[in-house]
Design a protein around this motif. Sequence first.
Motif, PDB file in Angstrom:
ATOM      1  N   ARG A   1      -7.918  48.693  68.980  1.00 29.07           N
ATOM      2  CA  ARG A   1      -7.961  49.887  68.156  1.00 29.07           C
ATOM      3  C   ARG A   1      -6.619  50.592  68.205  1.00 29.07           C
ATOM      4  N   GLY A   2      -6.154  51.019  67.051  1.00 28.56           N
ATOM      5  CA  GLY A   2      -4.888  51.730  66.975  1.00 28.56           C
ATOM      6  C   GLY A   2      -5.168  53.148  66.534  1.00 28.56           C
ATOM      7  N   ASP A   3      -4.129  53.876  66.252  1.00 27.93           N
ATOM      8  CA  ASP A   3      -4.350  55.255  65.859  1.00 27.93           C
ATOM      9  C   ASP A   3      -4.081  55.460  64.372  1.00 27.93           C
ATOM     10  N   PHE A   4      -4.030  54.370  63.633  1.00 25.17           N
ATOM     11  CA  PHE A   4      -3.877  54.522  62.188  1.00 25.17           C
ATOM     12  C   PHE A   4      -4.796  53.540  61.481  1.00 25.17           C
ATOM     13  N   ALA A   5      -5.120  53.834  60.256  1.00 21.86           N
ATOM     14  CA  ALA A   5      -5.970  52.945  59.481  1.00 21.86           C
ATOM     15  C   ALA A   5      -5.354  52.786  58.107  1.00 21.86           C
TER      16      ALA A   5
ATOM     17  N   VAL B   1      -6.434  65.981  44.224  1.00 18.16           N
ATOM     18  CA  VAL B   1      -7.062  65.212  45.310  1.00 18.16           C
ATOM     19  C   VAL B   1      -6.040  64.511  46.208  1.00 18.16           C
ATOM     20  N   LYS B   2      -4.748  64.740  45.952  1.00 19.76           N
ATOM     21  CA  LYS B   2      -3.767  63.911  46.675  1.00 19.76           C
ATOM     22  C   LYS B   2      -3.787  64.144  48.188  1.00 19.76           C
ATOM     23  N   SER B   3      -4.284  65.318  48.611  1.00 23.76           N
ATOM     24  CA  SER B   3      -4.357  65.562  50.060  1.00 23.76           C
ATOM     25  C   SER B   3      -5.327  64.598  50.744  1.00 23.76           C
ATOM     26  N   THR B   4      -6.193  63.949  49.964  1.00 22.37           N
ATOM     27  CA  THR B   4      -7.141  62.997  50.573  1.00 22.37           C
ATOM     28  C   THR B   4      -6.484  61.627  50.799  1.00 22.37           C
ATOM     29  N   TYR B   5      -5.320  61.397  50.197  1.00 27.50           N
ATOM     30  CA  TYR B   5      -4.668  60.090  50.322  1.00 27.50           C
ATOM     31  C   TYR B   5      -3.808  60.077  51.590  1.00 27.50           C
ATOM     32  N   THR B   6      -4.447  59.795  52.707  1.00 29.49           N
ATOM     33  CA  THR B   6      -3.713  59.823  53.964  1.00 29.49           C
ATOM     34  C   THR B   6      -3.782  58.454  54.656  1.00 29.49           C
ATOM     35  N   VAL B   7      -2.842  58.236  55.540  1.00 33.09           N
ATOM     36  CA  VAL B   7      -2.845  57.026  56.375  1.00 33.09           C
ATOM     37  C   VAL B   7      -2.924  57.552  57.793  1.00 33.09           C
ATOM     38  N   GLY B   8      -4.116  57.483  58.390  1.00 30.67           N
ATOM     39  CA  GLY B   8      -4.306  58.160  59.672  1.00 30.67           C
ATOM     40  C   GLY B   8      -3.938  59.628  59.476  1.00 30.67           C
ATOM     41  N   PRO B   9      -3.100  60.169  60.363  1.00 33.51           N
ATOM     42  CA  PRO B   9      -2.748  61.590  60.219  1.00 33.51           C
ATOM     43  C   PRO B   9      -1.611  61.817  59.219  1.00 33.51           C
ATOM     44  N   TYR B  10      -1.056  60.729  58.640  1.00 35.65           N
ATOM     45  CA  TYR B  10       0.140  60.857  57.802  1.00 35.65           C
ATOM     46  C   TYR B  10      -0.201  60.893  56.318  1.00 35.65           C
ATOM     47  N   GLY B  11       0.594  61.639  55.581  1.00 37.59           N
ATOM     48  CA  GLY B  11       0.386  61.662  54.141  1.00 37.59           C
ATOM     49  C   GLY B  11       0.966  62.914  53.546  1.00 37.59           C
ATOM     50  N   PRO B  12       0.697  63.212  52.279  1.00 36.19           N
ATOM     51  CA  PRO B  12      -0.024  62.334  51.375  1.00 36.19           C
ATOM     52  C   PRO B  12       0.741  61.022  51.125  1.00 36.19           C
ATOM     53  N   ALA B  13      -0.070  59.991  50.846  1.00 35.76           N
ATOM     54  CA  ALA B  13       0.499  58.680  50.574  1.00 35.76           C
ATOM     55  C   ALA B  13       0.257  58.326  49.116  1.00 35.76           C
ATOM     56  N   THR B  14       1.180  57.590  48.554  1.00 36.25           N
ATOM     57  CA  THR B  14       0.918  57.070  47.211  1.00 36.25           C
ATOM     58  C   THR B  14       1.270  55.592  47.172  1.00 36.25           C
ATOM     59  N   TYR B  15       0.969  54.967  46.034  1.00 35.98           N
ATOM     60  CA  TYR B  15       1.282  53.553  45.851  1.00 35.98           C
ATOM     61  C   TYR B  15       2.367  53.376  44.820  1.00 35.98           C
ATOM     62  N   VAL B  16       3.149  52.333  44.992  1.00 32.26           N
ATOM     63  CA  VAL B  16       4.006  51.820  43.924  1.00 32.26           C
ATOM     64  C   VAL B  16       3.803  50.305  43.954  1.00 32.26           C
ATOM     65  N   PHE B  17       4.210  49.608  42.900  1.00 30.21           N
ATOM     66  CA  PHE B  17       4.217  48.155  43.048  1.00 30.21           C
ATOM     67  C   PHE B  17       5.602  47.619  42.722  1.00 30.21           C
ATOM     68  N   SER B  18       6.001  46.596  43.484  1.00 30.59           N
ATOM     69  CA  SER B  18       7.298  45.966  43.207  1.00 30.59           C
ATOM     70  C   SER B  18       7.086  44.652  42.467  1.00 30.59           C
ATOM     71  N   SER B  19       5.864  44.122  42.568  1.00 32.78           N
ATOM     72  CA  SER B  19       5.577  42.885  41.832  1.00 32.78           C
ATOM     73  C   SER B  19       4.128  42.895  41.398  1.00 32.78           C
ATOM     74  N   LEU B  20       3.833  42.124  40.383  1.00 33.86           N
ATOM     75  CA  LEU B  20       2.445  41.914  39.961  1.00 33.86           C
ATOM     76  C   LEU B  20       2.177  40.420  40.063  1.00 33.86           C
ATOM     77  N   GLY B  21       0.985  40.068  40.544  1.00 33.72           N
ATOM     78  CA  GLY B  21       0.615  38.663  40.612  1.00 33.72           C
ATOM     79  C   GLY B  21       0.998  38.015  41.927  1.00 33.72           C
ATOM     80  N   CYS B  22       0.668  36.724  42.060  1.00 36.08           N
ATOM     81  CA  CYS B  22       0.971  35.999  43.296  1.00 36.08           C
ATOM     82  C   CYS B  22       1.054  34.501  43.000  1.00 36.08           C
ATOM     83  N   HIS B  23       2.043  33.826  43.655  1.00 38.26           N
ATOM     84  CA  HIS B  23       2.194  32.376  43.477  1.00 38.26           C
ATOM     85  C   HIS B  23       1.205  31.598  44.341  1.00 38.26           C
TER      86      HIS B  23
END
Length: 446
Positions: A441-445, A200-222
């Motif tokens: 309105r922009g051209d990305f979401a 399903v990774k082809s569905t992970y797009t940002v506007g016309p760009y992708g595939p996109a994935t996530y990483v995290f550099s931190s967990l939580g918030c002060h």
Amino acid sequence: MKVLLVNPPRSPCNEIWDFAPPLARPFVHRKLVGPPLGLLTLACALRPHHDVRLLELKGEMDLEPQGPEPMARLRSALDEFAPDVVATTAIASETPACLDILRLAKSRCPEVVTVVGGLQPTLRSSDFDDSSVDAVVKGHGAPVLLDLVRAVEAGAPLSSVEGLLTRTEGALRWTRPSTRVVDAADRDFFVPDRSLVDRVKSTYTVGPYGPATYVFSSLGCHHRCSFCSIWPACDGQVSLRRIDSLVEELAGLDDYPVVRFADANSAPDPEYLGRLADAIASSGVRKDFIMDLRADTASAHPRLIERLARCGLKVVICGFESFRNDELKRYRKSAQASAIEAAVGVFHECGILVRGNYVVPPDYLADDFEALAAHASAFPVNLAGYTILTPMPGTPFHDELESRIVDKDLAKYNFFCCVLETVLPREEFLARVGGLWAIRRGDFAV
Ligand code: B12
């Protein structure tokens, strides 16, 4: 053991879209896309020992919107895989779907052990006190899930697993408290197993760009913003990834030209983020990055934003929340409205696109909407979003506003519905929030 991980479908509720004027409707967000990082993390922990499958119902529905409805897809997966354990995850608005998943799993395979974890069970486990739920895991639960699956394999009772809520005598009760301290960002980090979303990774797009994935550099918030669920879930603690571990993860993401940092705030420690930016730039990893950054971080640290731009930061999601200082104070957002303008200038000088988000409180009157529209129209962000102030269940803010809540349907707790009483007639309020989306309105979401 055969473990089926199920990513619930999106909540179908979106009252902003329902009431938006036709002109604005095309610009109202209807879905966000991306991999279920939590479940992929659990998969990595389980996979060396067990047969793990993922049913990614958001991705599957995006890939084949005309295909079977989510529960029919789950039925097929249950029949075909015959899992021993079914595990799912929930944020507030996905709680009803999550319960549907576990009820179907139990009715289809009565022997299966069902378990739920994620943000909503962490904040309010009582929402999962249902006969279809065998166990609830709070917090970063990969080690506990491993213990649970081992216990199932050994035929041991769930009550033998530490740090778990299990159904005992018809109610959810704690087993022995866990002595383990989990550090999911560092010592107990598991590299999300992205092979499970290849289909399903082809569905992970940002506007016309992708595939996109996530990483995290931190967990939580002060920070302690009233509407946010992260700090109540993590007790205001933050843990950071090791820079070498994160750079190594990024270097392995050959299939993904776009990477979004799934942090509550990508700069809990600006000094750390600067070092991370330099490490990425010198590693040779080339990606387009998206981060969540606060306006006051950018206005106070313009050099940091330059370093981030050099390492590939292309889009910033910025919670502006309000253009008025008194509202920012009410939301306990420790920033001044003037930081927004300064921040947008800094981002644009570095060639970074900005998606700003405003929170609309339910007591807004016509004049307030007009003032916000005037402010937003004069503001050079690439895309603006307007969501509705929502007291997320299980947070202190929810308890504070309890008497003003008019809708308790959890599917509506997604910032796109109005669950609090409004001062304007409700339909007018929603139509006005919808109308705001037509301003920019922009051209990305994202
Ligand atoms: C990535 C993300 C998404 C992705 C989720 C992908 C998916 N699951 O399919 C996408 C982009 C789809 C998304 C969508 C939305 N999101 Co979102 N999202 C996030 C974000 C930025 C990061 C989550 C993440 O990946 N964390 C890292 C992983 C490793 O942690 P984790 O998921 O918590 O998982 C760990 C533990 O919780 C636990 N765990 C989790 N599940 C399970 C299950 C079991 C069985 C066990 C044992 C353990 C366990 O172990 C995991 C590993 O350590 C968070 C903010 C944040 N920083 O957390 C918001 C956040 C979760 N999102 C939020 C919201 C509101 C939404 C939307 C409703 C927004 C909207 N209005 O459109 C939509 C919903 C769907 C839609 N309409 O499209 C809110 C949720 C608030 C709440 N109380 O419900 C958050 C907290 C943002 C915020 N600050 O308010 N989102």
